[in-house]
Write an enzyme that holds these catalytic residues in place. Structure first.
Site, PDB file in Angstrom:
ATOM      1  N   LYS A  71       0.803  -1.229   0.000  1.00 55.42           N
ATOM      2  CA  LYS A  71       0.000   0.000   0.000  1.00 55.42           C
ATOM      3  C   LYS A  71       0.837   1.282   0.000  1.00 55.42           C
ATOM      4  O   LYS A  71       0.380   2.319  -0.454  1.00 55.42           O
ATOM      5  CB  LYS A  71      -0.972  -0.001   1.176  1.00 55.42           C
ATOM      6  CG  LYS A  71      -2.133  -0.964   1.012  1.00 55.42           C
ATOM      7  CD  LYS A  71      -3.043  -0.904   2.229  1.00 55.42           C
ATOM      8  CE  LYS A  71      -4.356  -1.611   1.979  1.00 55.42           C
ATOM      9  NZ  LYS A  71      -5.330  -1.325   3.028  1.00 55.42           N
ATOM     10  N   GLY A 245     -16.479  -5.961  10.139  1.00 54.46           N
ATOM     11  CA  GLY A 245     -15.669  -5.286   9.117  1.00 54.46           C
ATOM     12  C   GLY A 245     -16.199  -5.406   7.699  1.00 54.46           C
ATOM     13  O   GLY A 245     -15.629  -4.813   6.774  1.00 54.46           O
TER      14      GLY A 245
HETATM   15  P1  NAP Z   1      -1.133  -3.252  10.767  1.00 55.20           P
HETATM   16  O1  NAP Z   1      -0.775  -1.962  10.114  1.00 55.20           O
HETATM   17  O2  NAP Z   1      -0.149  -4.366  10.774  1.00 55.20           O
HETATM   18  O3  NAP Z   1      -1.512  -2.897  12.311  1.00 55.20           O
HETATM   19  C1  NAP Z   1      -1.892  -3.919  13.190  1.00 55.20           C
HETATM   20  C2  NAP Z   1      -2.335  -3.289  14.511  1.00 55.20           C
HETATM   21  O4  NAP Z   1      -2.844  -4.324  15.349  1.00 55.20           O
HETATM   22  C3  NAP Z   1      -1.211  -2.643  15.290  1.00 55.20           C
HETATM   23  O5  NAP Z   1      -1.762  -1.591  16.022  1.00 55.20           O
HETATM   24  C4  NAP Z   1      -0.737  -3.782  16.192  1.00 55.20           C
HETATM   25  O6  NAP Z   1      -0.127  -3.340  17.375  1.00 55.20           O
HETATM   26  C5  NAP Z   1      -2.065  -4.414  16.544  1.00 55.20           C
HETATM   27  N1  NAP Z   1      -1.912  -5.829  16.898  1.00 55.20           N
HETATM   28  C6  NAP Z   1      -1.636  -6.862  16.077  1.00 55.20           C
HETATM   29  N2  NAP Z   1      -1.619  -8.014  16.757  1.00 55.20           N
HETATM   30  C7  NAP Z   1      -1.884  -7.689  18.054  1.00 55.20           C
HETATM   31  C8  NAP Z   1      -2.003  -8.455  19.246  1.00 55.20           C
HETATM   32  N3  NAP Z   1      -1.831  -9.774  19.259  1.00 55.20           N
HETATM   33  N4  NAP Z   1      -2.290  -7.802  20.401  1.00 55.20           N
HETATM   34  C9  NAP Z   1      -2.450  -6.464  20.412  1.00 55.20           C
HETATM   35  N5  NAP Z   1      -2.344  -5.698  19.315  1.00 55.20           N
HETATM   36  C10 NAP Z   1      -2.068  -6.302  18.146  1.00 55.20           C
HETATM   37  O7  NAP Z   1      -2.451  -3.872  10.159  1.00 55.20           O
HETATM   38  P2  NAP Z   1      -3.734  -3.065   9.581  1.00 55.20           P
HETATM   39  O8  NAP Z   1      -3.582  -2.886   8.129  1.00 55.20           O
HETATM   40  O9  NAP Z   1      -3.947  -1.901  10.444  1.00 55.20           O
HETATM   41  O10 NAP Z   1      -4.904  -4.136   9.773  1.00 55.20           O
HETATM   42  C11 NAP Z   1      -5.393  -4.443  11.061  1.00 55.20           C
HETATM   43  C12 NAP Z   1      -6.659  -5.286  10.980  1.00 55.20           C
HETATM   44  O11 NAP Z   1      -7.703  -4.545  10.361  1.00 55.20           O
HETATM   45  C13 NAP Z   1      -6.518  -6.568  10.163  1.00 55.20           C
HETATM   46  O12 NAP Z   1      -7.228  -7.576  10.846  1.00 55.20           O
HETATM   47  C14 NAP Z   1      -7.181  -6.244   8.852  1.00 55.20           C
HETATM   48  O13 NAP Z   1      -7.737  -7.406   8.232  1.00 55.20           O
HETATM   49  C15 NAP Z   1      -8.290  -5.304   9.330  1.00 55.20           C
HETATM   50  N6  NAP Z   1      -8.750  -4.394   8.266  1.00 55.20           N
HETATM   51  C16 NAP Z   1     -10.050  -4.469   7.893  1.00 55.20           C
HETATM   52  C17 NAP Z   1     -10.528  -3.617   6.924  1.00 55.20           C
HETATM   53  C18 NAP Z   1     -11.966  -3.697   6.500  1.00 55.20           C
HETATM   54  O14 NAP Z   1     -12.317  -3.100   5.479  1.00 55.20           O
HETATM   55  N7  NAP Z   1     -12.811  -4.367   7.241  1.00 55.20           N
HETATM   56  C19 NAP Z   1      -9.676  -2.671   6.333  1.00 55.20           C
HETATM   57  C20 NAP Z   1      -8.342  -2.608   6.753  1.00 55.20           C
HETATM   58  C21 NAP Z   1      -7.890  -3.490   7.727  1.00 55.20           C
HETATM   59  P3  NAP Z   1       1.446  -3.090  17.442  1.00 55.20           P
HETATM   60  O15 NAP Z   1       1.665  -1.701  16.873  1.00 55.20           O
HETATM   61  O16 NAP Z   1       1.773  -3.180  18.877  1.00 55.20           O
HETATM   62  O17 NAP Z   1       2.120  -4.152  16.622  1.00 55.20           O
END
Ligand code: NAP
Length: 278
Positions: A71, A245
């Site tokens: 991205k 979501g």
């Molecule tokens: P990302 O940039 O990798 O960020 C992940 C976030 O989750 C970070 O804040 C991370 O914390 C936290 N995290 C991950 N594992 C964790 C755990 N075990 N315990 C506590 N915190 C944890 O990923 P992203 O792109 O933001 O995506 C995050 C989620 O949103 C995914 O599940 C994705 O599928 C979903 N999503 C959904 C949509 C939709 O349209 N529905 C759109 C975008 C994303 P740290 O900073 O401490 O690592």
């Protein structure tokens, strides 16, 4: 669906890509509208990303969605960016127009549509996570004039960096809450989980104290598989209005579809297709 010489192709690129739901909803939209188009998922090896993106100009590809991990990486190969893509430095949609590659970010729009018709200017929101999805969500909340915004993340520095970003753009009351110490604030009006906690294959559970979830609060979990996480189940039992979501996913996809075709796709059919697939 019949693939012919005239069929226009749209796609999502990522690495890996097999988990994507985008082909499910976009192909339903092409079919429902009777358009001669189809949508595929393409796994691009990182070493070929630049050549692939630059080469798009020489094709008749209708449009491209971009997902993890590309991205941000695609940006250097694009000619123009939409306002959201520029500010967030994140692109999830590429349009090929007049020899130009234009990058968009439709995640912000997708999340804003989840709160459509709700005035949040006197409300508070609590966002769990400070990654890419949180950046789009918190940006959208600030753009919609949220009154108070609380952000919590496992890694505190990431929260601080996100707050710095939001403060550089908006004059909002944004506060960092230490991860797990969530009862130091009053029950918020809106709660959004932007982490993968609770997702199939990841597991875990958002353990939020029950007094933090008030009746009629809006509780959104960006996770869509499973469709109802334990977090949403608990929130629903406590009288909150819940959303998974899928809505954001479908709305951001619908916005991409419109960017490429100029046509509003059938949201309900796309949503139903995703639900059935899951
Ligand atoms: P990302 O940039 O990798 O960020 C992940 C976030 O989750 C970070 O804040 C991370 O914390 C936290 N995290 C991950 N594992 C964790 C755990 N075990 N315990 C506590 N915190 C944890 O990923 P992203 O792109 O933001 O995506 C995050 C989620 O949103 C995914 O599940 C994705 O599928 C979903 N999503 C959904 C949509 C939709 O349209 N529905 C759109 C975008 C994303 P740290 O900073 O401490 O690592």
């Amino acid at each position: 669906m019949r693939i012919r010489g005239t069929t226009k192709v749209a796609m999502v690129i990522g690495h890996p890509i097999t988990h994507t739901l985008s082909p499910v909803m976009h192909n339903v939209a092409f079919k429902a509208l009777g358009l001669d188009g189809c949508y595929i998922a393409l796994d691009i090896d990182p070493k070929g990303l630049g050549d692939f993106i630059k080469g798009l100009k020489a094709t008749n590809i209708l449009g491209v969605n971009v997902t993890i991990p590309y991205k941000e990486m695609v940006i250097e190969y694009l000619d123009e960016l939409s306002e959201e893509a520029k500010v967030l430095n994140t692109v999830n949609t590429i349009k090929i127009a007049d020899e130009k590659l234009i990058g968009y970010n439709t995640d912000v729009f997708g999340f804003e549509r989840c709160l459509e018709g709700i005035d949040i200017s006197k409300r508070s929101a609590f966002v769990i996570g400070a990654g890419g999805a949180s950046k789009a969500v918190t940006y959208a909340l600030c753009r919609l004039n949220i009154n108070r915004l609380y952000i919590t993340n496992r890694t505190e520095e990431r929260t601080q960096s996100l707050i710095g970003f939001l403060n550089s753009l908006f004059r909002r009351n944004v506060q960092s809450i230490p991860f797990g110490q969530w009862n130091i604030i009053e029950a918020p009006d809106i709660i959004v989980n932007t982490t993968p906690i609770g997702m199939k294959g990841i597991g875990g559970e958002i353990e939020i104290p029950s007094h933090m979830i008030k009746r009629d609060a809006i509780v959104i979990d960006l996770v869509y598989n499973p469709p109802k996480t334990t977090f949403l189940e608990v929130a629903e039992r406590l009288g909150a209005r819940i959303q998974n979501g899928i809505k954001m996913l479908v709305y951001q996809g619908a916005a991409s579809f419109k960017i490429w075709t100029g046509i509003d796709p059938p949201i309900e059919e796309m949503e139903k297709a995703v639900q059935e697939y899951l």
